[in-house]
Design an enzyme around this catalytic site. Structure first.
Site, PDB file in Angstrom:
ATOM      1  N   GLY A   1      -1.011 -12.884  -2.807  1.00  0.00           N
ATOM      2  CA  GLY A   1      -1.324 -11.698  -3.573  1.00  0.00           C
ATOM      3  C   GLY A   1      -0.324 -10.607  -3.237  1.00  0.00           C
ATOM      4  N   GLN A  17       2.963  -2.252  -2.572  1.00  0.00           N
ATOM      5  CA  GLN A  17       3.661  -3.028  -1.543  1.00  0.00           C
ATOM      6  C   GLN A  17       5.133  -3.209  -1.853  1.00  0.00           C
ATOM      7  OE1 GLN A  17       0.514  -6.332  -1.434  1.00  0.00           O
ATOM      8  NE2 GLN A  17       1.294  -6.286   0.661  1.00  0.00           N
ATOM      9  N   HIS A  25      -9.035  -7.427  -1.325  1.00  0.00           N
ATOM     10  CA  HIS A  25      -7.887  -7.066  -0.483  1.00  0.00           C
ATOM     11  C   HIS A  25      -6.794  -6.398  -1.326  1.00  0.00           C
ATOM     12  CE1 HIS A  25      -4.833  -8.007   2.800  1.00  0.00           C
ATOM     13  NE2 HIS A  25      -4.066  -7.700   1.765  1.00  0.00           N
ATOM     14  N   HIS A  36      -5.266  -2.128  -1.732  1.00  0.00           N
ATOM     15  CA  HIS A  36      -3.895  -1.595  -1.673  1.00  0.00           C
ATOM     16  C   HIS A  36      -3.716  -0.454  -2.679  1.00  0.00           C
ATOM     17  CE1 HIS A  36      -1.742  -4.139   1.150  1.00  0.00           C
ATOM     18  NE2 HIS A  36      -2.212  -5.231   0.594  1.00  0.00           N
TER      19      HIS A  36
HETATM   20 NI    NI Z   1      -2.063  -7.051   1.583  1.00  0.00          NI
END
Ligand code: NI
Length: 195
Positions: free
Chosen positions: A47, A52, A157, A161
């Protein structure tokens, strides 16, 4: 297509809530999604959220491995989702834009997680066992889906983010936080997914 640089814990982009995508069909959004998919598969991870890769937009891409071994060494954790209806596990790559998560019930369970932005580390994180999530797909169409087990964990999860939350902040007890290499010596190969 390009492999993008992944931000690591400590970079402010990972601690900042991301903005909604206004036009999912825009060419630059399509290009970003392709690059995110390529970056995730290259890492390899299961993922990846746009923050990110230093882009503060509400986009995630993820895979739910169907068979153990499909994405070593992470796939062992898929046993988690054994109670999940296999028909509901989406195939291949999933794109989720402007997602909303709603827990189905209050039941939570702890399991190991890892993160491409916290490389080499793992820890046990409580997550809702069952969720409903909705958002826009890569074509900009609205959809909603229910998920359980490992699938539900990955979505929670990744969506964290988008709110500037990394998994260590979700841990109840930092005693299980450590280097994957060390944790696997005592807890086995299921410790440490790269999400
Ligand atoms: Ni992560």
């Amino acid at each position: 297509m390009a492999i993008l640089k992944i931000a690591r814990m400590g970079h402010p982009v990972l601690a900042t809530p991301a903005r909604p995508v206004e036009n999912p069909a825009a060419p630059e959004i399509r290009a970003l999604i392709r690059d995110m998919e390529e970056t995730m598969l290259d890492a390899p991870g299961i993922g990846l959220a746009a923050p990110q890769v230093h882009v503060p937009l509400r986009i995630v891409v993820f895979l739910v491995p169907e068979r153990p071994g499909e994405l070593e060494p992470r796939a062992d954790a898929a046993r988690d989702g054994a109670d999940e209806d296999p028909a509901r596990v989406p195939d291949g790559l999933n794109v989720l834009i402007n997602p909303v998560i709603e827990p189905l019930g209050e039941e939570m369970e702890e399991n190991w997680e890892g993160c491409l932005s916290v490389p080499g580390m793992t820890g046990r994180v409580p997550r809702f066992v069952r969720i409903r999530y909705s958002g826009l797909d890569v074509e900009g169409r609205h959809f909603a889906r229910e998920a359980a087990g490992f699938h539900a964990r990955v979505v929670q999860h990744e969506c964290d983010h988008l709110d500037g939350i990394l998994y260590p902040r979700r841990m109840r007890d930092l005693a299980s936080f450590g280097f994957v290499e060390e944790i696997r010596k005592t807890h086995g190969a299921d410790a440490g997914n790269e999400e």
